[in-house]
Design a protein around this motif. Structure first.
Motif, short mmCIF file in Angstrom:
data_model
loop_
_atom_site.label_atom_id
_atom_site.label_comp_id
_atom_site.label_asym_id
_atom_site.label_seq_id
_atom_site.Cartn_x
_atom_site.Cartn_y
_atom_site.Cartn_z
N GLY A 14 2.07 0.89 -2.81
CA GLY A 14 1.61 0.81 -4.19
C GLY A 14 0.24 1.44 -4.38
N GLY A 15 -0.72 1.06 -3.54
CA GLY A 15 -2.07 1.61 -3.65
C GLY A 15 -2.12 3.09 -3.39
N LEU A 16 -1.35 3.57 -2.42
CA LEU A 16 -1.39 4.98 -2.07
C LEU A 16 -0.70 5.84 -3.13
N VAL A 17 0.38 5.35 -3.71
CA VAL A 17 1.05 6.12 -4.77
C VAL A 17 0.10 6.29 -5.95
N LYS A 18 -0.60 5.22 -6.33
CA LYS A 18 -1.57 5.32 -7.42
C LYS A 18 -2.69 6.31 -7.07
N PHE A 19 -3.09 6.30 -5.81
CA PHE A 19 -4.13 7.21 -5.37
C PHE A 19 -3.68 8.66 -5.47
N PHE A 20 -2.49 8.96 -4.98
CA PHE A 20 -1.98 10.34 -5.05
C PHE A 20 -1.83 10.78 -6.51
N ASP A 21 -1.36 9.88 -7.35
CA ASP A 21 -1.20 10.23 -8.77
C ASP A 21 -2.56 10.49 -9.43
N ALA A 22 -3.57 9.72 -9.05
CA ALA A 22 -4.90 9.87 -9.65
C ALA A 22 -5.58 11.17 -9.25
N SER B 108 4.74 10.49 -1.12
CA SER B 108 3.68 9.54 -1.38
C SER B 108 4.12 8.08 -1.20
N VAL B 109 5.40 7.85 -0.91
CA VAL B 109 5.88 6.49 -0.72
C VAL B 109 6.06 6.23 0.77
N VAL B 110 5.57 5.09 1.22
CA VAL B 110 5.66 4.74 2.64
C VAL B 110 6.66 3.61 2.81
N PRO B 111 7.04 3.30 4.05
CA PRO B 111 7.97 2.19 4.28
C PRO B 111 7.42 0.87 3.71
N PRO B 112 8.27 -0.11 3.49
CA PRO B 112 7.82 -1.39 2.93
C PRO B 112 6.66 -1.98 3.72
N ASN B 113 5.73 -2.60 3.02
CA ASN B 113 4.57 -3.18 3.68
C ASN B 113 4.96 -4.41 4.49
N PRO B 114 4.28 -4.65 5.60
CA PRO B 114 4.51 -5.91 6.32
C PRO B 114 4.01 -7.07 5.48
N VAL C 183 -3.57 2.01 3.52
CA VAL C 183 -4.15 2.65 4.72
C VAL C 183 -3.44 3.98 4.95
N GLY C 184 -4.22 5.04 5.08
CA GLY C 184 -3.68 6.35 5.40
C GLY C 184 -4.36 6.91 6.64
N ILE C 185 -3.67 7.80 7.33
CA ILE C 185 -4.23 8.46 8.51
C ILE C 185 -4.78 9.81 8.07
#
Length: 304
Positions: free
Chosen positions: A186-194, A210-216, A101-103
Protein backbone atom coordinates in the motif's frame (compact mmCIF):
# COMPACT_ATOMS: atom_id res chain seq x y z
CA UNK A 1 13.83 11.95 -33.43
CA UNK A 2 17.25 10.32 -33.85
CA UNK A 3 17.72 7.38 -31.53
CA UNK A 4 21.49 7.71 -31.24
CA UNK A 5 21.64 10.49 -28.58
CA UNK A 6 19.18 8.60 -26.36
CA UNK A 7 21.27 5.42 -26.53
CA UNK A 8 24.52 7.22 -25.81
CA UNK A 9 23.02 9.03 -22.82
CA UNK A 10 22.04 5.72 -21.22
CA UNK A 11 25.45 4.15 -21.76
CA UNK A 12 27.24 7.33 -20.64
CA UNK A 13 25.31 7.29 -17.35
CA UNK A 14 26.25 3.73 -16.50
CA UNK A 15 29.80 4.31 -17.73
CA UNK A 16 30.20 6.56 -14.68
CA UNK A 17 30.13 3.32 -12.69
CA UNK A 18 32.16 1.31 -15.28
CA UNK A 19 29.05 -0.78 -15.81
CA UNK A 20 28.38 -2.14 -19.35
CA UNK A 21 24.69 -2.55 -20.17
CA UNK A 22 22.60 -5.01 -22.15
CA UNK A 23 20.25 -4.06 -25.03
CA UNK A 24 17.27 -4.75 -22.76
CA UNK A 25 18.61 -2.36 -20.15
CA UNK A 26 19.33 0.30 -22.75
CA UNK A 27 15.72 0.04 -23.93
CA UNK A 28 14.46 0.23 -20.32
CA UNK A 29 16.42 3.40 -19.51
CA UNK A 30 15.87 5.27 -22.79
CA UNK A 31 14.40 8.75 -22.49
CA UNK A 32 11.78 7.75 -25.08
CA UNK A 33 10.19 4.51 -26.15
CA UNK A 34 11.63 2.93 -29.29
CA UNK A 35 11.04 -0.28 -31.29
CA UNK A 36 13.51 -3.04 -30.48
CA UNK A 37 14.56 -3.52 -34.17
CA UNK A 38 15.43 0.19 -34.46
CA UNK A 39 17.44 0.02 -31.22
CA UNK A 40 19.35 -3.10 -32.37
CA UNK A 41 20.15 -1.50 -35.73
CA UNK A 42 21.47 1.70 -34.14
CA UNK A 43 23.61 -0.26 -31.70
CA UNK A 44 25.21 -2.14 -34.59
CA UNK A 45 25.95 1.15 -36.34
CA UNK A 46 27.49 2.68 -33.21
CA UNK A 47 29.73 -0.38 -32.77
CA UNK A 48 30.78 -0.27 -36.42
CA UNK A 49 31.70 3.40 -36.03
CA UNK A 50 33.59 2.58 -32.80
CA UNK A 51 31.42 4.94 -30.81
CA UNK A 52 30.54 1.93 -28.65
CA UNK A 53 32.17 -1.39 -27.89
CA UNK A 54 30.46 -4.76 -27.58
CA UNK A 55 31.67 -6.69 -24.54
CA UNK A 56 29.99 -10.07 -24.84
CA UNK A 57 26.24 -9.39 -24.39
CA UNK A 58 26.89 -5.84 -23.15
CA UNK A 59 27.74 -2.42 -24.58
CA UNK A 60 30.15 0.15 -23.19
CA UNK A 61 32.03 3.34 -24.02
CA UNK A 62 35.19 1.54 -22.89
CA UNK A 63 36.92 -1.19 -24.89
CA UNK A 64 37.73 -3.23 -21.81
CA UNK A 65 36.48 -6.87 -21.68
CA UNK A 66 37.26 -7.06 -17.96
CA UNK A 67 34.26 -4.79 -17.32
CA UNK A 68 31.92 -7.52 -18.57
CA UNK A 69 33.61 -10.09 -16.30
CA UNK A 70 33.34 -7.68 -13.36
CA UNK A 71 29.66 -7.13 -14.08
CA UNK A 72 28.84 -10.84 -14.35
CA UNK A 73 30.59 -11.51 -11.05
CA UNK A 74 28.70 -8.62 -9.42
CA UNK A 75 25.38 -9.91 -10.79
CA UNK A 76 26.03 -13.32 -9.23
CA UNK A 77 26.87 -11.79 -5.87
CA UNK A 78 23.71 -9.68 -6.12
CA UNK A 79 21.65 -12.85 -6.52
CA UNK A 80 22.98 -13.99 -3.14
CA UNK A 81 22.43 -10.67 -1.39
CA UNK A 82 18.91 -10.23 -2.77
CA UNK A 83 17.82 -13.41 -0.96
CA UNK A 84 19.20 -11.96 2.28
CA UNK A 85 17.68 -8.53 1.59
CA UNK A 86 14.24 -10.04 1.05
CA UNK A 87 14.29 -11.72 4.46
CA UNK A 88 15.63 -8.63 6.21
CA UNK A 89 13.01 -6.42 4.54
CA UNK A 90 10.23 -8.53 6.06
CA UNK A 91 11.95 -8.21 9.44
CA UNK A 92 12.32 -4.41 9.12
CA UNK A 93 8.64 -4.14 8.23
CA UNK A 94 7.83 -5.32 11.76
CA UNK A 95 9.25 -2.17 13.35
CA UNK A 96 6.58 0.23 14.62
CA UNK A 97 5.13 2.65 12.07
CA UNK A 98 6.98 1.17 9.07
CA UNK A 99 4.58 1.19 6.10
CA UNK A 100 6.88 0.21 3.25
CA UNK A 101 10.37 -1.16 2.61
CA UNK A 102 12.19 -1.14 -0.72
CA UNK A 103 15.67 -2.30 -1.73
CA UNK A 104 17.74 0.50 -3.25
CA UNK A 105 21.34 1.31 -4.20
CA UNK A 106 23.44 -0.85 -6.49
CA UNK A 107 21.64 -4.01 -5.37
CA UNK A 108 18.37 -2.71 -6.84
CA UNK A 109 20.19 -2.66 -10.18
CA UNK A 110 21.21 -6.30 -9.70
CA UNK A 111 24.86 -5.57 -8.94
CA UNK A 112 26.97 -6.01 -5.81
CA UNK A 113 30.73 -5.90 -5.44
CA UNK A 114 32.54 -7.74 -2.67
CA UNK A 115 32.04 -5.02 -0.04
CA UNK A 116 28.53 -3.99 -1.10
CA UNK A 117 25.98 -2.77 1.42
CA UNK A 118 22.31 -3.69 1.38
CA UNK A 119 20.48 -0.36 1.19
CA UNK A 120 16.85 0.11 2.17
CA UNK A 121 14.30 2.77 1.37
CA UNK A 122 11.75 3.07 4.19
CA UNK A 123 8.29 4.67 4.25
CA UNK A 124 6.77 5.35 7.67
CA UNK A 125 3.43 6.48 8.98
CA UNK A 126 2.88 10.23 8.97
CA UNK A 127 4.62 12.04 11.86
CA UNK A 128 6.24 8.89 13.22
CA UNK A 129 9.34 8.70 11.03
CA UNK A 130 11.78 9.52 13.82
CA UNK A 131 10.43 6.92 16.21
CA UNK A 132 10.68 4.25 13.52
CA UNK A 133 14.13 5.40 12.40
CA UNK A 134 15.54 5.54 15.94
CA UNK A 135 14.32 2.05 16.82
CA UNK A 136 15.71 0.63 13.58
CA UNK A 137 19.10 2.28 14.07
CA UNK A 138 19.29 1.10 17.67
CA UNK A 139 18.90 -2.40 16.29
CA UNK A 140 21.62 -1.69 13.74
CA UNK A 141 24.03 -0.97 16.62
CA UNK A 142 23.53 -4.58 17.66
CA UNK A 143 24.27 -5.77 14.11
CA UNK A 144 27.84 -4.40 14.47
CA UNK A 145 28.47 -7.03 17.15
CA UNK A 146 27.70 -9.75 14.61
CA UNK A 147 29.60 -8.00 11.83
CA UNK A 148 26.39 -7.74 9.78
CA UNK A 149 26.04 -3.94 9.77
CA UNK A 150 26.42 -3.83 5.99
CA UNK A 151 23.19 -5.81 5.67
CA UNK A 152 21.18 -3.12 7.49
CA UNK A 153 21.81 0.20 5.73
CA UNK A 154 18.51 2.04 6.29
CA UNK A 155 19.66 5.30 4.77
CA UNK A 156 16.56 6.87 3.24
CA UNK A 157 13.36 7.51 5.20
CA UNK A 158 10.22 9.39 4.19
CA UNK A 159 6.78 9.43 5.76
CA UNK A 160 3.34 9.35 4.19
CA UNK A 161 3.16 13.15 4.14
CA UNK A 162 6.26 13.48 1.93
CA UNK A 163 5.98 10.80 -0.75
CA UNK A 164 7.00 13.03 -3.67
CA UNK A 165 10.78 13.24 -4.04
CA UNK A 166 11.96 16.84 -4.10
CA UNK A 167 14.93 16.44 -6.46
CA UNK A 168 13.74 15.64 -9.97
CA UNK A 169 16.66 14.63 -12.18
CA UNK A 170 18.09 11.63 -13.99
CA UNK A 171 19.83 10.36 -10.84
CA UNK A 172 16.68 10.25 -8.70
CA UNK A 173 14.63 9.01 -11.67
CA UNK A 174 17.04 6.08 -12.10
CA UNK A 175 16.88 5.29 -8.38
CA UNK A 176 13.07 5.30 -8.40
CA UNK A 177 12.59 3.20 -11.52
CA UNK A 178 14.95 0.54 -10.14
CA UNK A 179 13.69 0.56 -6.52
CA UNK A 180 12.69 -3.01 -5.65
CA UNK A 181 9.46 -3.27 -3.62
CA UNK A 182 9.85 -5.68 -0.72
CA UNK A 183 7.15 -5.06 1.90
CA UNK A 184 4.33 -2.57 2.31
CA UNK A 185 2.47 -2.73 -0.98
CA UNK A 186 0.00 0.00 0.00
CA UNK A 187 2.67 2.52 1.00
CA UNK A 188 4.90 1.73 -1.96
CA UNK A 189 2.11 1.94 -4.54
CA UNK A 190 1.20 5.40 -3.21
CA UNK A 191 4.86 6.35 -3.37
CA UNK A 192 5.28 5.25 -6.99
CA UNK A 193 2.08 7.06 -7.96
CA UNK A 194 3.24 10.25 -6.21
CA UNK A 195 6.41 10.26 -8.30
CA UNK A 196 4.91 9.90 -11.75
CA UNK A 197 7.22 12.78 -12.82
CA UNK A 198 9.85 10.07 -13.41
CA UNK A 199 8.03 9.24 -16.65
CA UNK A 200 9.24 12.53 -18.16
CA UNK A 201 12.83 11.25 -17.77
CA UNK A 202 12.24 7.51 -18.18
CA UNK A 203 9.00 6.61 -19.98
CA UNK A 204 9.21 2.96 -18.92
CA UNK A 205 8.45 4.06 -15.35
CA UNK A 206 4.75 3.80 -16.19
CA UNK A 207 5.20 0.07 -16.79
CA UNK A 208 7.10 -0.72 -13.60
CA UNK A 209 5.79 -3.29 -11.12
CA UNK A 210 4.66 -1.44 -8.03
CA UNK A 211 2.70 -4.13 -6.18
CA UNK A 212 4.55 -6.53 -3.89
CA UNK A 213 3.46 -9.83 -2.32
CA UNK A 214 1.03 -9.63 0.63
CA UNK A 215 2.55 -8.13 3.76
CA UNK A 216 3.37 -10.38 6.70
CA UNK A 217 0.96 -9.91 9.61
CA UNK A 218 2.02 -7.18 12.04
CA UNK A 219 3.52 -8.79 15.12
CA UNK A 220 2.37 -8.15 18.66
CA UNK A 221 5.14 -5.72 19.60
CA UNK A 222 4.55 -3.58 16.50
CA UNK A 223 0.84 -3.35 17.20
CA UNK A 224 1.45 -2.65 20.90
CA UNK A 225 4.06 0.05 20.35
CA UNK A 226 1.88 1.82 17.81
CA UNK A 227 -1.10 1.70 20.19
CA UNK A 228 0.96 3.16 23.05
CA UNK A 229 2.54 5.95 20.98
CA UNK A 230 -0.38 7.08 18.85
CA UNK A 231 -1.17 10.12 21.03
CA UNK A 232 0.65 13.19 22.27
CA UNK A 233 3.40 11.12 23.87
CA UNK A 234 4.29 9.78 20.45
CA UNK A 235 4.22 13.30 18.96
CA UNK A 236 6.64 14.60 21.57
CA UNK A 237 8.91 11.55 21.32
CA UNK A 238 9.08 11.83 17.53
CA UNK A 239 10.08 15.50 17.77
CA UNK A 240 12.65 14.69 20.43
CA UNK A 241 14.33 11.99 18.32
CA UNK A 242 14.38 14.34 15.30
CA UNK A 243 16.11 17.14 17.25
CA UNK A 244 18.55 14.68 18.83
CA UNK A 245 19.53 13.11 15.50
CA UNK A 246 19.82 16.47 13.73
CA UNK A 247 22.19 17.83 16.41
CA UNK A 248 24.29 14.68 16.23
CA UNK A 249 24.62 14.82 12.44
CA UNK A 250 25.34 18.54 12.44
CA UNK A 251 28.32 17.84 14.68
CA UNK A 252 29.51 15.08 12.34
CA UNK A 253 29.35 17.45 9.37
CA UNK A 254 31.18 20.20 11.25
CA UNK A 255 34.14 17.93 11.94
CA UNK A 256 34.10 16.43 8.41
CA UNK A 257 33.38 12.90 9.58
CA UNK A 258 33.82 10.07 7.04
CA UNK A 259 31.98 6.78 6.78
CA UNK A 260 33.62 3.37 6.62
CA UNK A 261 34.31 3.79 2.89
CA UNK A 262 35.94 7.20 3.26
CA UNK A 263 32.97 9.24 2.03
CA UNK A 264 31.91 12.50 3.66
CA UNK A 265 28.96 11.99 5.99
CA UNK A 266 25.97 14.28 5.57
CA UNK A 267 22.27 13.93 6.31
CA UNK A 268 19.30 16.07 5.32
CA UNK A 269 16.57 16.01 7.95
CA UNK A 270 13.15 17.49 8.56
CA UNK A 271 9.89 16.35 10.14
CA UNK A 272 8.99 14.10 7.21
CA UNK A 273 12.30 12.82 5.85
CA UNK A 274 15.78 11.62 6.71
CA UNK A 275 18.01 11.09 3.70
CA UNK A 276 21.53 11.57 2.36
CA UNK A 277 22.28 15.19 1.54
CA UNK A 278 21.81 15.50 -2.25
CA UNK A 279 24.69 17.97 -2.40
CA UNK A 280 27.08 15.10 -1.72
CA UNK A 281 26.92 11.94 -3.88
CA UNK A 282 23.94 12.94 -6.03
CA UNK A 283 25.32 16.31 -7.11
CA UNK A 284 28.76 14.83 -7.76
CA UNK A 285 27.34 12.14 -10.04
CA UNK A 286 25.16 14.62 -11.94
CA UNK A 287 28.13 16.95 -12.49
CA UNK A 288 30.27 14.09 -13.82
CA UNK A 289 27.43 12.93 -16.04
CA UNK A 290 26.79 16.33 -17.58
CA UNK A 291 30.50 16.86 -18.16
CA UNK A 292 30.67 13.51 -19.96
CA UNK A 293 27.66 14.43 -22.13
CA UNK A 294 29.29 17.73 -23.08
CA UNK A 295 32.50 15.91 -24.05
CA UNK A 296 30.40 13.63 -26.29
CA UNK A 297 28.64 16.58 -27.90
CA UNK A 298 25.30 15.72 -26.26
CA UNK A 299 22.85 17.98 -24.47
CA UNK A 300 23.35 17.92 -20.67
CA UNK A 301 20.61 16.37 -18.57
CA UNK A 302 17.95 18.72 -17.19
CA UNK A 303 16.35 18.67 -13.74
CA UNK A 304 17.10 19.99 -10.28
Amino acid sequence: MPLRPSILKVIAYFDLFSYPVSPEEISFFLDREAPIPALASELETLVAEKCLFRLGPFYSLQNDPSLADRRIKGNRHADELLLIADKISRFLYQFPYVRGVGISGSLSKHYADEDADIDYFVITRSNRLWIARTLMHLFKKWSFIRGRQHWYCMNYFIDEDALEIEEKNIFTATELITLLPACGNGGLVKFFDANDWVTSFLPHYKHRRSVVPPNPPARFWKRTMEHLLNGRTGDRLDDFFRRLTTRRWNKKEERGALDGKGHRMSLKTDKHCSRPNPEMLQRRILDHYNNKLKEMGLTPSSGN
